[in-house]
Design a protein around this motif. Structure first.
Motif, PDB file in Angstrom:
ATOM      1  N   GLY A 131       0.796  -1.216   0.000  1.00 50.68           N
ATOM      2  CA  GLY A 131       0.000   0.000   0.000  1.00 50.68           C
ATOM      3  C   GLY A 131       0.829   1.267   0.000  1.00 50.68           C
ATOM      4  O   GLY A 131       0.340   2.325  -0.397  1.00 50.68           O
ATOM      5  N   MET A 132       2.086   1.192   0.444  1.00 49.56           N
ATOM      6  CA  MET A 132       2.945   2.372   0.484  1.00 49.56           C
ATOM      7  C   MET A 132       4.030   2.309  -0.579  1.00 49.56           C
ATOM      8  O   MET A 132       4.195   3.241  -1.371  1.00 49.56           O
ATOM      9  CB  MET A 132       3.591   2.526   1.859  1.00 49.56           C
ATOM     10  N   ASN A 133       4.769   1.208  -0.617  1.00 49.36           N
ATOM     11  CA  ASN A 133       5.840   1.065  -1.609  1.00 49.36           C
ATOM     12  C   ASN A 133       5.405   0.293  -2.840  1.00 49.36           C
ATOM     13  O   ASN A 133       6.096   0.332  -3.863  1.00 49.36           O
ATOM     14  CB  ASN A 133       7.045   0.342  -1.005  1.00 49.36           C
ATOM     15  N   GLN A 134       4.318  -0.425  -2.738  1.00 52.81           N
ATOM     16  CA  GLN A 134       3.867  -1.273  -3.842  1.00 52.81           C
ATOM     17  C   GLN A 134       2.407  -1.645  -3.618  1.00 52.81           C
ATOM     18  O   GLN A 134       1.910  -1.596  -2.486  1.00 52.81           O
ATOM     19  CB  GLN A 134       4.689  -2.566  -3.873  1.00 52.81           C
ATOM     20  N   PRO A 135       1.698  -2.053  -4.678  1.00 47.14           N
ATOM     21  CA  PRO A 135       0.382  -2.680  -4.469  1.00 47.14           C
ATOM     22  C   PRO A 135       0.603  -4.020  -3.764  1.00 47.14           C
ATOM     23  O   PRO A 135       1.602  -4.710  -3.999  1.00 47.14           O
ATOM     24  CB  PRO A 135      -0.152  -2.883  -5.891  1.00 47.14           C
ATOM     25  N   SER A 136      -0.295  -4.381  -2.879  1.00 40.53           N
ATOM     26  CA  SER A 136      -0.179  -5.685  -2.230  1.00 40.53           C
ATOM     27  C   SER A 136      -0.337  -6.802  -3.262  1.00 40.53           C
ATOM     28  O   SER A 136      -1.001  -6.619  -4.299  1.00 40.53           O
ATOM     29  CB  SER A 136      -1.230  -5.832  -1.134  1.00 40.53           C
ATOM     30  N   ILE A 137       0.274  -7.933  -2.982  1.00 41.18           N
ATOM     31  CA  ILE A 137       0.187  -9.091  -3.874  1.00 41.18           C
ATOM     32  C   ILE A 137      -1.116  -9.817  -3.561  1.00 41.18           C
ATOM     33  O   ILE A 137      -1.270 -10.406  -2.488  1.00 41.18           O
ATOM     34  CB  ILE A 137       1.388 -10.040  -3.670  1.00 41.18           C
ATOM     35  N   LYS A 138      -2.051  -9.780  -4.457  1.00 35.54           N
ATOM     36  CA  LYS A 138      -3.354 -10.385  -4.222  1.00 35.54           C
ATOM     37  C   LYS A 138      -3.277 -11.910  -4.355  1.00 35.54           C
ATOM     38  O   LYS A 138      -2.343 -12.435  -4.973  1.00 35.54           O
ATOM     39  CB  LYS A 138      -4.389  -9.820  -5.200  1.00 35.54           C
ATOM     40  N   PRO A 139      -4.248 -12.622  -3.781  1.00 36.49           N
ATOM     41  CA  PRO A 139      -4.257 -14.083  -3.910  1.00 36.49           C
ATOM     42  C   PRO A 139      -4.150 -14.519  -5.375  1.00 36.49           C
ATOM     43  O   PRO A 139      -4.865 -13.997  -6.238  1.00 36.49           O
ATOM     44  CB  PRO A 139      -5.590 -14.490  -3.295  1.00 36.49           C
ATOM     45  N   GLY A 140      -3.231 -15.411  -5.652  1.00 36.12           N
ATOM     46  CA  GLY A 140      -3.031 -15.930  -7.002  1.00 36.12           C
ATOM     47  C   GLY A 140      -2.020 -15.169  -7.827  1.00 36.12           C
ATOM     48  O   GLY A 140      -1.592 -15.648  -8.889  1.00 36.12           O
ATOM     49  N   GLU A 141      -1.599 -13.979  -7.365  1.00 37.90           N
ATOM     50  CA  GLU A 141      -0.660 -13.166  -8.140  1.00 37.90           C
ATOM     51  C   GLU A 141       0.787 -13.512  -7.804  1.00 37.90           C
ATOM     52  O   GLU A 141       1.101 -14.020  -6.717  1.00 37.90           O
ATOM     53  CB  GLU A 141      -0.899 -11.685  -7.869  1.00 37.90           C
ATOM     54  N   THR A 142       1.681 -13.209  -8.752  1.00 37.11           N
ATOM     55  CA  THR A 142       3.125 -13.323  -8.547  1.00 37.11           C
ATOM     56  C   THR A 142       3.770 -11.981  -8.851  1.00 37.11           C
ATOM     57  O   THR A 142       3.526 -11.395  -9.905  1.00 37.11           O
ATOM     58  CB  THR A 142       3.734 -14.411  -9.452  1.00 37.11           C
ATOM     59  N   PHE A 143       4.563 -11.476  -7.919  1.00 36.80           N
ATOM     60  CA  PHE A 143       5.307 -10.231  -8.091  1.00 36.80           C
ATOM     61  C   PHE A 143       6.800 -10.552  -8.191  1.00 36.80           C
ATOM     62  O   PHE A 143       7.253 -11.581  -7.684  1.00 36.80           O
ATOM     63  CB  PHE A 143       5.074  -9.292  -6.909  1.00 36.80           C
ATOM     64  N   ALA A 144       7.557  -9.640  -8.792  1.00 35.41           N
ATOM     65  CA  ALA A 144       9.008  -9.779  -8.884  1.00 35.41           C
ATOM     66  C   ALA A 144       9.681  -8.605  -8.190  1.00 35.41           C
ATOM     67  O   ALA A 144       9.304  -7.443  -8.391  1.00 35.41           O
ATOM     68  CB  ALA A 144       9.446  -9.847 -10.345  1.00 35.41           C
ATOM     69  N   TYR A 145      10.660  -8.912  -7.352  1.00 34.61           N
ATOM     70  CA  TYR A 145      11.523  -7.913  -6.719  1.00 34.61           C
ATOM     71  C   TYR A 145      12.920  -8.104  -7.319  1.00 34.61           C
ATOM     72  O   TYR A 145      13.446  -9.217  -7.316  1.00 34.61           O
ATOM     73  CB  TYR A 145      11.598  -8.137  -5.212  1.00 34.61           C
ATOM     74  N   GLU A 146      13.548  -7.024  -7.794  1.00 32.99           N
ATOM     75  CA  GLU A 146      14.859  -7.166  -8.415  1.00 32.99           C
ATOM     76  C   GLU A 146      15.760  -6.016  -7.993  1.00 32.99           C
ATOM     77  O   GLU A 146      15.411  -4.846  -8.166  1.00 32.99           O
ATOM     78  CB  GLU A 146      14.739  -7.224  -9.939  1.00 32.99           C
ATOM     79  N   PHE A 147      16.918  -6.328  -7.432  1.00 35.94           N
ATOM     80  CA  PHE A 147      17.833  -5.293  -6.960  1.00 35.94           C
ATOM     81  C   PHE A 147      19.239  -5.880  -6.831  1.00 35.94           C
ATOM     82  O   PHE A 147      19.429  -7.097  -6.799  1.00 35.94           O
ATOM     83  CB  PHE A 147      17.370  -4.713  -5.614  1.00 35.94           C
ATOM     84  N   THR A 148      20.215  -4.990  -6.751  1.00 32.98           N
ATOM     85  CA  THR A 148      21.613  -5.375  -6.573  1.00 32.98           C
ATOM     86  C   THR A 148      21.985  -5.200  -5.106  1.00 32.98           C
ATOM     87  O   THR A 148      21.651  -4.177  -4.490  1.00 32.98           O
ATOM     88  CB  THR A 148      22.528  -4.515  -7.448  1.00 32.98           C
ATOM     89  N   LEU A 149      22.684  -6.167  -4.549  1.00 32.00           N
ATOM     90  CA  LEU A 149      23.010  -6.165  -3.125  1.00 32.00           C
ATOM     91  C   LEU A 149      24.243  -5.312  -2.867  1.00 32.00           C
ATOM     92  O   LEU A 149      25.317  -5.578  -3.395  1.00 32.00           O
ATOM     93  CB  LEU A 149      23.234  -7.598  -2.647  1.00 32.00           C
ATOM     94  N   LYS A 150      24.084  -4.296  -2.033  1.00 35.61           N
ATOM     95  CA  LYS A 150      25.140  -3.325  -1.785  1.00 35.61           C
ATOM     96  C   LYS A 150      25.897  -3.598  -0.487  1.00 35.61           C
ATOM     97  O   LYS A 150      26.815  -2.844  -0.149  1.00 35.61           O
ATOM     98  CB  LYS A 150      24.538  -1.916  -1.695  1.00 35.61           C
ATOM     99  N   GLN A 151      25.508  -4.619   0.260  1.00 38.26           N
ATOM    100  CA  GLN A 151      26.054  -4.808   1.597  1.00 38.26           C
ATOM    101  C   GLN A 151      26.209  -6.292   1.889  1.00 38.26           C
ATOM    102  O   GLN A 151      25.859  -7.136   1.069  1.00 38.26           O
ATOM    103  CB  GLN A 151      25.083  -4.194   2.609  1.00 38.26           C
ATOM    104  N   HIS A 152      26.719  -6.606   3.065  1.00 35.96           N
ATOM    105  CA  HIS A 152      26.746  -7.989   3.522  1.00 35.96           C
ATOM    106  C   HIS A 152      26.239  -8.017   4.955  1.00 35.96           C
ATOM    107  O   HIS A 152      26.137  -6.996   5.618  1.00 35.96           O
ATOM    108  CB  HIS A 152      28.160  -8.581   3.423  1.00 35.96           C
ATOM    109  N   GLY A 153      25.883  -9.209   5.421  1.00 37.13           N
ATOM    110  CA  GLY A 153      25.404  -9.335   6.791  1.00 37.13           C
ATOM    111  C   GLY A 153      24.300 -10.361   6.915  1.00 37.13           C
ATOM    112  O   GLY A 153      23.931 -11.053   5.955  1.00 37.13           O
ATOM    113  N   THR A 154      23.752 -10.451   8.118  1.00 42.63           N
ATOM    114  CA  THR A 154      22.679 -11.391   8.449  1.00 42.63           C
ATOM    115  C   THR A 154      21.359 -10.640   8.425  1.00 42.63           C
ATOM    116  O   THR A 154      21.166  -9.700   9.207  1.00 42.63           O
ATOM    117  CB  THR A 154      22.916 -12.004   9.846  1.00 42.63           C
ATOM    118  N   HIS A 155      20.454 -11.037   7.556  1.00 42.19           N
ATOM    119  CA  HIS A 155      19.207 -10.304   7.351  1.00 42.19           C
ATOM    120  C   HIS A 155      18.004 -11.252   7.387  1.00 42.19           C
ATOM    121  O   HIS A 155      18.167 -12.482   7.487  1.00 42.19           O
ATOM    122  CB  HIS A 155      19.244  -9.566   6.012  1.00 42.19           C
ATOM    123  N   MET A 156      16.814 -10.667   7.271  1.00 42.39           N
ATOM    124  CA  MET A 156      15.565 -11.445   7.315  1.00 42.39           C
ATOM    125  C   MET A 156      14.628 -10.969   6.210  1.00 42.39           C
ATOM    126  O   MET A 156      14.811  -9.904   5.636  1.00 42.39           O
ATOM    127  CB  MET A 156      14.861 -11.261   8.673  1.00 42.39           C
TER     128      MET A 156
END
Length: 497
Positions: free
Chosen positions: A172-197
């Motif tokens: 709702g803020m950064n993107q439309p929510s992914i509705k049931p049955g839909e597939t979204f793609a996120y694509e970016f280059t990783l600028k850092q290292h570390g332990t994330h979630m």
């Protein structure tokens, strides 16, 4: 043409084998299980594990290679990093497409087993909770497909990762929510290292309470100044699984029943295994509703990193207990010097227990003869704490005292010398002199040398001449009373006399 790194060809989903004396559950304010057998280690996902020269503490000690590395260095990932081992979990394979690592996550309802005897209707990714670990390298470009098989909209937030705003995943803020049955793609280059979630940022209270979360590990492109021999990771979480129910309650804020490492309670949590002289890193993320002081027995560790990456060595600090706050990541590292079985757990006492009725008074010291029978007329499966504490109740459970369906006991686990009486956020670090590099096989319980184990010197409660203070006069409590194990056919409702 699509290519795939050799370490991601096959994924074996985590699978834990258990032997059990009983499948007995108990709720209410008591219910220990005296004899649940130990779990075998979960299978890993087919990475080629390895060990580079592991170094000890900062400064002078950091110059010496680890014992494991000098004996048998083995192959690492083609990009040079040591793959992580996710407790009871697995790492998601990817496909290379035009120089981009493509992963595919599926948000869906699943059936999950917290430990033998308790399963829940949970939500997760790709069939598990937590979802599979994403493991990449700083500088990689990634494309993450997310398919929604839930009945409501969702999204994915990449927790702590520096990326373009449109991929931050707040529905709702950064993107439309992914509705049931839909597939979204996120694509970016990783600028850092570390332990994330990663976790949803849509209906968070429900979706995270039901188990939607996973680890996102980014290895440094330039390698590490102090190499690691074993790299473990897990997430902390809590669940409100009310006695006799099968679906977590997302409305609970504090009164939780299950506390988990990677959605497993002890003794279903995988053990951590390593050799003396190896350097081990444990990555811990907290997506529960509480802060957790994580404590490792006997092996003082260095806190070396967070989701901000591995810290400069002059910022490392020595601890034996580290609080991991809600939403935080912490990396701890140590070199094991003493073989043995070392407890590793949250130091909140109630977080190393299973389901219990927190609102029921503790009747320690009270003769409860016949009470259980009467209360069970109104509350099936109830069992009071024992007259002399909770421990005495374990024998009753082991002899057949039944509790509500699908409900774990408060304490469980059987060690070499008897009941461990733990549960929840508890597992064991198993350090052995002869453990080979990359070998995660459970070596069984440690056999202590005869001259290096605590031993009985007397059975007399009045033994010796200890210095004592009794400012209010002699205690009215009786001396220690030997615990008599329950006999076959015993009337459990009379316990506590």
């Amino acid at each position: 043409m699509d290519t795939r790194p050799e370490t991601t060809d096959t994924v074996e989903q985590a699978e834990t084998l258990f032997t059990r004396r009983h499948l007995l559950q108990i709720a209410g304010s008591a219910g220990l299980l005296a004899g649940v057998a130990r779990p075998a280690l979960a299978q890993h996902e087919g990475h080629d594990m390895s060990s580079m020269p592991g170094m000890k503490m900062p400064a002078d000690e950091a110059k010496a290679p680890s014992k494991a590395a000098s004996n048998n260095p083995v192959k690492r990932h083609p990009q040079g990093y040591l793959p992580v081992r996710t407790l009871n979990g697995w790492t998601l394979p990817y496909t290379m497409k035009g120089g981009v690592k493509e992963f595919h996550l599926v948000a869906e309802e699943i059936e999950h087993e917290f430990a033998p005897g308790s399963r829940g209707k949970c939500w997760g990714y790709n069939g598990t909770t937590p979802g599979p670990t994403l493991e990449v390298v700083e500088g990689d470009r990634v494309r993450i497909l997310v398919t929604n098989r839930l009945g409501e909209p969702t999204s994915v937030h990449w927790h702590g990762i520096d990326l373009p705003n449109g991929y931050d995943g707040v529905g709702g803020m950064n993107q439309p929510s992914i509705k049931p049955g839909e597939t979204f793609a996120y694509e970016f280059t990783l600028k850092q290292h570390g332990t994330h979630m990663y976790h949803p940022h849509a209906d968070e209270m429900t979706q995270m309470a039901f188990g939607m979360m996973g680890l996102f590990i980014i290895h440094p492109k330039a390698g590490e100044e102090v190499p690691i021999d074993r790299d473990y990771c897990f997430l902390l979480h809590n669940w409100a699984m009310h006695p006799g129910t099968y679906r977590p309650d997302p409305s609970i804020m504090q009164d939780f029943d299950l506390w988990t490492f990677n959605s497993k309670t002890f003794p279903a949590i995988e053990h951590l295994v390593m050799a003396t002289g190896e350097r081990c890193r444990i990555r811990i993320g907290n997506l529960s509703m509480w802060n957790h002081p994580i404590h490792l027995h006997s092996n003082p560790f260095w806190v070396t990193g967070s989701d901000g990456g591995r810290w400069p060595r002059n910022q490392w600090r020595r601890e034996v207990t580290e609080i991991v706050g809600v939403g935080q990541m912490r990396d701890i590292e140590f070199v094991a010097t003493e073989p043995g079985d070392w407890a590793f757990h949250c130091h909140m006492a109630h977080h190393t227990m299973g389901p219990m009725g927190h609102g029921i008074p503790n009747p320690t010291g009270v003769d409860q003869s016949g009470v259980d029978d009467e209360i069970r007329q109104l509350l099936p499966g109830f069992a009071a704490m024992g007259k002399h504490g909770m421990s005495e109740h374990g024998g009753h459970v082991a002899m057949g005292l039944a509790g509500p369906d699908n409900t774990l006991p408060m304490m469980t686990g059987e060690g070499l010398y008897g009941p461990i009486e733990m549960g929840g956020m508890f597992t064991v670090l198993k350090v052995r002199d002869g453990q080979k590099p990359g070998d995660f096989t459970d070596p069984g319980w440690y056999r202590h040398p005869k001259d290096k184990i605590a031993k009985k010197v007397s059975s007399d409660p009045d033994y010796g001449t200890p210095h004592r203070r009794q400012p209010y006069g002699p205690s009215s409590s009786p001396a220690a009373t030997p615990k008599v194990p329950p006999m076959e056919g015993m009337d459990h409702s009379k316990h506590g006399k």
